[in-house]
Scaffold this active site. Structure first.
Site, short mmCIF file in Angstrom:
data_model
loop_
_atom_site.label_atom_id
_atom_site.label_comp_id
_atom_site.label_asym_id
_atom_site.label_seq_id
_atom_site.Cartn_x
_atom_site.Cartn_y
_atom_site.Cartn_z
N SER A 76 -11.74 4.31 30.69
CA SER A 76 -11.81 5.37 29.86
C SER A 76 -10.36 5.70 29.66
CB SER A 76 -12.78 6.49 30.18
OG SER A 76 -12.26 6.94 31.14
N ASP A 114 -11.21 1.07 38.34
CA ASP A 114 -12.25 0.45 37.53
C ASP A 114 -11.63 -0.96 37.18
OD1 ASP A 114 -14.65 0.89 36.37
OD2 ASP A 114 -14.06 2.35 34.71
N LYS A 144 -14.81 0.14 40.81
CA LYS A 144 -16.03 0.17 40.03
C LYS A 144 -16.13 -0.95 39.04
CE LYS A 144 -16.84 3.38 36.88
NZ LYS A 144 -17.25 2.44 35.68
N GLU A 146 -19.14 -2.74 35.98
CA GLU A 146 -20.22 -2.42 35.24
C GLU A 146 -21.40 -3.36 35.16
OE1 GLU A 146 -19.50 -1.56 31.26
OE2 GLU A 146 -18.17 0.07 31.53
N GLU A 213 -24.86 6.45 33.70
CA GLU A 213 -24.52 6.80 32.41
C GLU A 213 -25.59 6.94 31.15
OE1 GLU A 213 -20.72 5.69 31.30
OE2 GLU A 213 -20.70 6.66 29.40
O1 KIV Z 1 -14.20 4.67 32.57
C1 KIV Z 1 -14.72 5.57 32.75
O2 KIV Z 1 -14.12 6.73 32.85
C2 KIV Z 1 -16.10 5.86 33.66
C3 KIV Z 1 -16.91 6.94 33.72
C4 KIV Z 1 -17.15 7.81 32.53
C5 KIV Z 1 -18.03 6.89 34.68
O3 KIV Z 1 -16.74 4.68 33.58
#
Ligand code: KIV
Length: 296
Positions: A76, A114, A144, A146, A213
């Protein structure tokens, strides 16, 4: 062994417990970083926790000092920090740079980096190469990615290689173009069953936690109760084990509207704008710098 099978976390030897609303986090972890094992123990104790995104050392340091136990360097960052329209353009180099800054700015929080769009979908080998970059070059404690069933093989391979993985199911913003926007997920029997299968698949693959989410609250609660690993809700109601918000949304820095599930705890955009306007006016009027801001 996956995160849910780990033995209980050790409690710290010394130091006052960080508190959140008067409650201690993780049995009072203060003298080391929070680990995925602490999160597994929190689930067993039925203890909730809060996660925020962070994209720079300064802001991350504020959240770390405030006792936020888990910080996500989310992709994000694309729309909340780097000025892109979506998360899709974010690159590995950008994620490494931002994640390294967040690690440098913090002492206690578990930092999760991420994996951006295109950095893990090609093959488990590509995912491992990029996860290793986040761990070795930036110093994150977990990554993390997806996807539910579609990402299970990749998660399994990363976990086998020693990479703690947080999964992210429900609305997956990297698929914005395929989804045609950011619709709520899991509505209707078929979609609800798909979400439940996704959750089971990532837990089975070894994910230590699962972001849910934009999922109806009742379904998120059912998923949470069916898993032994913690769920982290965003727009998924109060039944999740943990909550995450994008920091710029929750602190009122985001320009324009924010999703309806966001609660704004401050209006930083106004505070900063007011400060900048006052500064500019004082420069124009000649009252800044005053004598005390000048060297003799
Ligand atoms: O990229 C991000 O901030 C996210 C969160 C909203 C879980 O994936």
């Amino acid at each position: 062994m996956n995160a849910s099978q780990l033995p209980p976390a050790q409690t710290p030897a010394a130091g006052a417990a960080p508190t959140s609303g008067g409650r201690s986090l993780y049995g009072g972890v203060t003298n080391r970083r929070v680990t995925v094992r602490d999160l597994a123990a929190a689930k067993r104790r039925g203890e909730r926790w809060a996660m925020l995104t962070a994209y720079d050392a300064l802001t991350a340091g504020v959240f770390d000092e405030a006792g936020i136990p888990v910080l996500l360097v989310g992709d994000s960052a694309g729309n909340c920090h780097l000025g892109y329209q979506t998360t899709v353009p974010v690159t590995m180099d950008e994620m490494v740079m931002l994640s390294a800054a967040v690690v440098r700015g913090t002492e206690r929080a578990l930092i999760i980096g991420d994996l951006p769009f295109g950095s893990y979908q090609e093959s488990p080998a590509q995912a491992l190469r990029n996860a290793a970059r986040l761990m070795k070059e930036a110093g994150v404690g977990a990554v993390k990615l997806e996807g539910g069933e579609r990402s299970a093989r990749t998660i399994e391979m990363l976990v086998e290689a020693g990479v703690p993985v947080m999964a992210h199911i429900g609305l997956t913003p990297q698929s914005v173009h395929a989804l045609g926007g950011y619709p709520v997920q899991g509505r209707g029997d078929e979609a609800a069953h798909k979400l439940q299968r996704d959750a089971k698949a990532v837990q089975q693959a070894g994910a230590f936690a699962v972001v849910l989410e934009a999922v109806p609250a009742e379904l998120a609660t059912q998923v949470t109760e069916s898993l032994s690993v913690p769920t982290v809700g965003i727009g998924a109601g109060a039944g999740c084990d943990a909550q995450v918000l994008v920091w710029t949304d929750m602190a009122g820095m985001t320009a324009g509207s924010v999703p309806s599930f966001v609660k704004q705890y401050a209006n930083l955009r106004k505070v900063l704008g007011d400060a900048a306007r006052e500064y500019a006016a004082e420069v124009l009027g000649g009252s800044f710098p005053a004598a005390e801001h000048s060297f003799k």
